[in-house]
Design an enzyme around this catalytic site. Structure first.
Site, PDB file in Angstrom:
ATOM      1  N   HIS A  37       0.704  -1.156   0.058  1.00 52.18           N
ATOM      2  CA  HIS A  37      -0.136  -0.062  -0.150  1.00 52.18           C
ATOM      3  C   HIS A  37       0.907   1.199   0.116  1.00 52.18           C
ATOM      4  O   HIS A  37       2.055   1.273   0.509  1.00 52.18           O
ATOM      5  CB  HIS A  37      -0.729   0.004   1.400  1.00 52.18           C
ATOM      6  CG  HIS A  37      -1.845   1.074   1.413  1.00 52.18           C
ATOM      7  ND1 HIS A  37      -1.666   2.261   1.844  1.00 52.18           N
ATOM      8  CD2 HIS A  37      -3.236   0.901   1.137  1.00 52.18           C
ATOM      9  CE1 HIS A  37      -2.815   2.999   1.714  1.00 52.18           C
ATOM     10  NE2 HIS A  37      -3.695   2.144   1.500  1.00 52.18           N
ATOM     11  N   ASP A  83       2.971  -4.718   8.240  1.00 53.60           N
ATOM     12  CA  ASP A  83       1.742  -3.912   8.073  1.00 53.60           C
ATOM     13  C   ASP A  83       0.746  -4.795   8.138  1.00 53.60           C
ATOM     14  O   ASP A  83       0.314  -5.313   7.155  1.00 53.60           O
ATOM     15  CB  ASP A  83       2.006  -3.054   6.801  1.00 53.60           C
ATOM     16  CG  ASP A  83       0.767  -2.275   6.338  1.00 53.60           C
ATOM     17  OD1 ASP A  83      -0.317  -2.349   7.347  1.00 53.60           O
ATOM     18  OD2 ASP A  83       0.542  -1.688   5.278  1.00 53.60           O
ATOM     19  N   GLN A  90      -4.420  -5.119   6.728  1.00 54.12           N
ATOM     20  CA  GLN A  90      -5.509  -6.074   6.031  1.00 54.12           C
ATOM     21  C   GLN A  90      -5.732  -7.448   6.863  1.00 54.12           C
ATOM     22  O   GLN A  90      -6.349  -8.088   6.184  1.00 54.12           O
ATOM     23  CB  GLN A  90      -4.943  -6.206   4.926  1.00 54.12           C
ATOM     24  CG  GLN A  90      -5.286  -4.875   3.913  1.00 54.12           C
ATOM     25  CD  GLN A  90      -6.776  -4.604   3.734  1.00 54.12           C
ATOM     26  OE1 GLN A  90      -7.786  -5.381   3.877  1.00 54.12           O
ATOM     27  NE2 GLN A  90      -6.825  -3.088   3.606  1.00 54.12           N
ATOM     28  N   LYS A 112     -10.141  -0.888  10.371  1.00 58.04           N
ATOM     29  CA  LYS A 112     -10.237  -2.081   9.562  1.00 58.04           C
ATOM     30  C   LYS A 112     -10.594  -3.418  10.167  1.00 58.04           C
ATOM     31  O   LYS A 112     -10.871  -4.516   9.912  1.00 58.04           O
ATOM     32  CB  LYS A 112      -8.985  -2.286   8.752  1.00 58.04           C
ATOM     33  CG  LYS A 112      -8.446  -1.230   8.188  1.00 58.04           C
ATOM     34  CD  LYS A 112      -8.373  -1.338   6.678  1.00 58.04           C
ATOM     35  CE  LYS A 112      -7.589  -0.179   6.060  1.00 58.04           C
ATOM     36  NZ  LYS A 112      -7.992   0.394   4.875  1.00 58.04           N
ATOM     37  N   CYS A 162      -4.803   2.594  -3.746  1.00 54.72           N
ATOM     38  CA  CYS A 162      -3.531   2.893  -3.236  1.00 54.72           C
ATOM     39  C   CYS A 162      -2.514   1.954  -3.209  1.00 54.72           C
ATOM     40  O   CYS A 162      -1.552   1.653  -2.427  1.00 54.72           O
ATOM     41  CB  CYS A 162      -3.772   3.306  -1.628  1.00 54.72           C
ATOM     42  SG  CYS A 162      -4.874   4.704  -1.245  1.00 54.72           S
TER      43      CYS A 162
HETATM   44  N1  PLP Z   1      -1.752  -0.585   4.806  1.00 56.84           N
HETATM   45  C1  PLP Z   1      -2.573  -1.289   4.124  1.00 56.84           C
HETATM   46  C2  PLP Z   1      -2.204  -2.827   3.594  1.00 56.84           C
HETATM   47  C3  PLP Z   1      -4.033  -0.939   4.016  1.00 56.84           C
HETATM   48  O1  PLP Z   1      -4.627  -1.576   3.252  1.00 56.84           O
HETATM   49  C4  PLP Z   1      -4.276   0.284   4.286  1.00 56.84           C
HETATM   50  C5  PLP Z   1      -5.501   1.103   4.102  1.00 56.84           C
HETATM   51  O2  PLP Z   1      -6.174   0.696   3.258  1.00 56.84           O
HETATM   52  C6  PLP Z   1      -3.316   0.973   4.929  1.00 56.84           C
HETATM   53  C7  PLP Z   1      -1.824   0.514   5.339  1.00 56.84           C
HETATM   54  C8  PLP Z   1      -3.461   2.564   5.430  1.00 56.84           C
HETATM   55  O3  PLP Z   1      -4.451   2.547   6.512  1.00 56.84           O
HETATM   56  P1  PLP Z   1      -5.049   3.813   6.855  1.00 56.84           P
HETATM   57  O4  PLP Z   1      -5.440   4.686   5.817  1.00 56.84           O
HETATM   58  O5  PLP Z   1      -6.113   3.334   7.926  1.00 56.84           O
HETATM   59  O6  PLP Z   1      -3.777   4.495   7.793  1.00 56.84           O
END
Ligand code: PLP
Length: 413
Positions: A130, A207, A210, A233, A371
């Site tokens: 992401h 990270d 997900q 999430k 993203c």
């Molecule tokens: N990392 C992953 C794999 C994500 O899917 C997302 C959000 O879709 C993020 C990071 C960023 O999350 P946030 O926008 O809640 O900070």
């Protein structure tokens, strides 16, 4: 005679009743919510926790001697303890509240990265990350002279482990990797990645944005150095997230933002930092969000997470089978190990148009680059349509989705 043991039935109907928004209509049609990778719906218990906080407690934390402030502080710190248990961290000192996964990764890049990485040191990420796990490392590279290495994915959307191993070297000081790809649903073998990275002396950030909504996480068993996720999430409110880090790292890292709460004493000449984890929590935190996150994690603790994961896999399998019936549909992301994400394109059809036509039928999916623009580049597409499932979705949702898709494709033909 012994009866065969039946797996417990996952009572999805009863679970759906806990999520008020799932029972609503959109554009005059009963809602089919398939955008769970973007954000999840909230159970009544979470909504009630927010209302209870604002109606009966609302006060600032860590600051007042008055009763409400102490209650707010107790509940906020209790939420931290619940997150500790959820992740199986050793101590609540290792749980830093942030705005979300994005802020948590930026915290690590700014504080750990700027302090412990030198020019020429390598940060290794995956091609399917992401943007939240790409851009902070680019910013560090540009300001600090570190090198950003990217391990490729194959055409199934799986991390190429052989290529990853080749890129890993004593120059690698940090590996930052998603446990699950939001654009593809691929589950990365993070335990193996952490073992390999540690053998080269690199730290590892996972990270978990997900992954947390799809199964239990154990940072002690993984032995990751950093783990980040966002509350929204995992059925909790927006605005609250978590950085887990080993205490020894947090002790050594400087604060990244200055202000109230993160200090013990301040004079114009010198400031003494607060203890962990507050050293990293400058300013008034999202108190209600923390309390809502605790309510969400308590709700999950009352579920059979294994049965929930089995149910989600059934949905993915069913949706994947049905997708094969649609002429011109190509699934983007066909990894062997996947969570319930169906990303796809249809030949000659704009994903955005599909999203709009599905929405008019009450079906919420996400369209675009998710993203994760480098993933789109890899597969040679501008964007995909993505249906992402949670444990409260049903086979009927899948059927309604495909009925709406067929209708949309008819209109667009
Ligand atoms: N990392 C992953 C794999 C994500 O899917 C997302 C959000 O879709 C993020 C990071 C960023 O999350 P946030 O926008 O809640 O900070």
């Amino acid at each position: 005679m012994n009866q065969p043991v039946q797996p417990p039935v996952f009572e999805v109907g009863r679970i759906r009743a806990d999520f008020p928004l799932l029972g609503t209509t959109v554009n005059g049609k009963p809602l089919v919510y398939l955008d769970n990778a973007a954000t999840t719906q909230k159970p009544r218990a979470v909504i009630a926790a927010l209302v209870r906080y604002y109606e009966t407690i609302n006060a600032n934390v860590h600051r007042g001697v008055h009763t409400l402030s102490q209650r707010a502080t107790d509940e906020f710190e209790d939420a931290r303890e619940t997150v500790r248990g959820f992740l199986n961290a050793a101590s609540p000192r290792e749980i830093v509240f942030t705005r979300g996964a994005t802020e948590a990764i930026n915290l690590v890049a700014q504080s750990y990265g700027r302090t412990f990485l030198r020019a020429g040191d390598e940060v290794l990420i995956g091609e399917a990350e992401h943007h939240a796990n790409i851009v902070p490392w680019q910013q560090l590279r540009d300001s600090h002279g570190t090198v950003l290495q990217v391990a490729p994915i194959n055409d199934a959307g799986e991390l190429d482990l052989a290529a990853f191993t080749k890129l890993l070297s004593p120059r690698t000081k940090l590996v930052a990797i998603g446990q699950v790809s939001n654009a593809l649903g691929t589950v990365n073998p993070v335990a193996e990645i952490i073992r390999m990275a540690h053998a080269q002396g690199a730290r590892v950030l996972v990270d978990g944005a997900q992954s947390v909504g799809h199964g239990p996480v154990d940072v002690a068993a993984l032995d990751c150095d950093f783990f980040v996720f966002s509350g929204h999430k995992v059925f909790a409110p927006t605005g609250i997230g978590v950085l887990y880090a080993k205490a020894e790292l947090l002790e050594a890292m400087p604060p990244w933002q200055g202000g109230g709460d993160m200090i013990r004493t301040v004079t114009f000449e010198h400031t003494q930092w607060n203890d962990l984890p507050w050293k990293f929590e400058a300013g008034t935190p999202d108190i209600a969000g923390g309390i809502g996150l605790k309510a969400a994690l308590d709700y999950l603790a009352g579920l059979d997470f294994t049965a929930a994961a089995r149910h989600e896999h059934d949905l993915l399998h069913y949706a994947t089978t049905r997708a094969a019936e649609i002429a011109g549909l190509r699934i983007i992301g066909t990894a062997k190990d996947k969570v319930a994400v169906l990303s796809f394109v249809v030949a000659g059809v704009n994903a955005q148009d599909l999203g709009v036509l599905l929405d008019s039928q009450g079906v919420a999916i996400r369209t675009g680059h998710h993203c994760a623009m480098p993933v789109m580049t890899h597969f040679g597409v501008a964007g995909t349509a993505r249906a992402s499932f949670a444990f409260y979705n049903t086979r009927e949702d899948v059927d309604r989705f495909f009925a709406a898709l067929a209708k949309a494709l008819e209109i667009l033909a």
